[in-house]
Design an enzyme around this catalytic site. Structure first.
Site, PDB file in Angstrom:
ATOM      1  CE1 TYR A   1      -3.787   2.489   0.961  1.00  0.00           C
ATOM      2  CE2 TYR A   1      -2.047   3.814   1.997  1.00  0.00           C
ATOM      3  CZ  TYR A   1      -3.458   3.646   1.503  1.00  0.00           C
ATOM      4  OH  TYR A   1      -3.766   4.922   1.581  1.00  0.00           O
TER       5      TYR A   1
ATOM      6  CD  GLU B   1      -5.893   4.599  -1.659  1.00  0.00           C
ATOM      7  OE1 GLU B   1      -5.947   4.735  -0.121  1.00  0.00           O
ATOM      8  OE2 GLU B   1      -6.793   4.299  -2.128  1.00  0.00           O
TER       9      GLU B   1
END
Ligand code: GDP
Ligand code: MN
Length: 389
Positions: free
Chosen positions: A108, A196
């Site tokens: 992530y 993101e």
């Protein structure tokens, strides 16, 4: 401002960040054709303005083009409900078809604005993928963050420290340092409030690839990017939010039943707090801004009345630049046009306040005026109680 995954990937690609090969399609036939271009096996990804698609069936692997066609037929026109969309879900009107990737490990990575420090912060974890929310809740120590000093910018040694914390080594680690710096460059150049990548994968072959991407632009900077206007997909937005945007009003939907018309964001926050304190529950807030005209006030009021959850309206306006009689005229005009019988409380102060109040009192509306915020909040809650059968 939100954009779709495929648009975010185009942008990341333009900053030299590796993304899978893919094509966007708006019909099942186009999906099938795109699947053939990807070599038959492909990933079919519903494009909506929300995440959590994987768990909701919005991301599926097709083993051959006919299967991609079947999946697309199922998805198109469907309202996809994920944990980020709310119960109504969002309609799927575009599908991204991508080459499949042999995933080794999922990470992530994001850069977002941290409200506490008012700075960009970099967030990274070795536990990327569809369960990142659970990781954040149950094992926060697995999430690493770094606040970026806007004066020095993000330095490569800082990126390298984070890369080591998420356990990358060797060539992949250096590639990831590069990628993080490119991501930061993208944030600044494109005025993003969020970039993101989840998951960022290391493929079985050992390369980095952004398998999913999400970008939000800072609404206050949209004016300096002429290209953003055309990127907006209005089918993914609340129609009331779109109308508000046309009149340069900011409208935020909330889950209560009192519509709120306020001027200024600070006053809006205070209004919501005081309403809550007095047992009220705001359905939305609409900020008409500083120098609103009669027309703008009327439009704002109509938008509030179109929200089907609204059972009463609370107006809280400080008429410093705005004149209170102008506000009153706007309210009377809009409420009249919409045949509004709902309880209304108007708390206003400032120039021409007595004229404004007199206009409201003479009107046929179910309206009361208040001088103070707390008093007004109590009034609207009491009026709603009276309306109850
Ligand atoms: P989200 O659930 O809305 O965040 O959608 P994602 O784009 O992240 O997709 C969900 C999951 O599908 C990802 O976390 C991956 O695990 C998986 N996925 C997506 N594309 C591929 C692919 O090409 N190959 C494989 N093996 N998995 C993929
Ligand atoms: Mn994802």
């Amino acid at each position: 401002m939100k954009i779709h995954e495929y648009q975010a990937k185009e942008i990341l690609g333009s900053f030299d960040i590796p993304v899978p090969r893919g094509r966007v399609a708006v019909t099942a036939d186009q999906v099938e054709r795109a699947a053939k271009m990807m070599g038959g096996r492909c990933v079919v990804k519903a494009q909506i303005y929300a995440g959590g698609r994987g768990k909701a069936g919005g991301v599926q692997v097709a083993h051959h083009p006919e299967q991609a066609h079947e999946i697309a037929k199922e998805l198109f026109g469907k309202r996809l409900v994920t944990h980020q969309t709310g119960p109504e879900g969002l309609k799927v009107r575009r599908i991204l078809v991508e080459e499949t990737v042999e995933v080794g490990q999922e990470f992530y990575l994001s850069i977002t604005l941290d409200r506490q420090t008012s700075r960009y912060c970099l967030i990274a974890s070795a536990e990327g993928g569809v369960n990142i929310e659970e990781v954040a809740a149950n094992a926060p120590e697995k999430i690493h963050t770094l606040t970026i000093d806007p004066y020095t910018g993000l330095r490569s040694y800082q990126a390298r420290q984070i890369v080591h914390k998420i356990g990358m080594t060797g060539g992949v680690a250096e590639d990831c340092v590069r990628l993080i710096l490119d991501m930061y460059r993208c944030c600044l150049d494109k005025d993003c409030s969020l970039v993101e990548i989840n998951p960022l994968v290391v493929t079985k072959a050992g390369w980095l690839l952004a398998l999913d991407a999400k970008i939000n632009f800072d609404d206050n900077a949209v004016f300096r990017h002429w290209e953003y206007h055309e990127m907006q997909d209005y089918s993914q937005m609340d129609p009331l939010e779109i109308s508000a945007g046309k009149f340069d009003l900011s409208y935020i939907k909330l889950d209560g039943n009192i519509g709120c018309m306020v001027n200024g964001a600070g006053l809006a926050m205070a209004t919501l707090d005081v309403l809550k304190e007095n047992g009220g529950d705001p359905a939305n807030f609409l900020d008409v801004g500083g120098g609103a005209t009669r027309e703008k006030v009327a439009e704002a009021f109509k938008i509030i009345l179109q929200d089907k959850d609204v059972e009463a309206v609370f107006v809280n306006i400080f008429g410093g630049i705005m004149r209170c009689d102008v506000i009153a005229h706007g309210i009377i005009e809009a409420a009249g046009e919409m045949a509004c019988q709902l309880p209304i409380v108007v708390r206003m102060d400032g120039s021409q306040v007595e004229e404004g109040k007199a206009l409201l009192k003479e009107s046929p509306l179910n309206v009361q005026c208040a001088d103070f915020l707390g008093e007004g909040a109590k009034m609207i809650v009491a009026m709603m109680k009276q309306e109850e059968p």
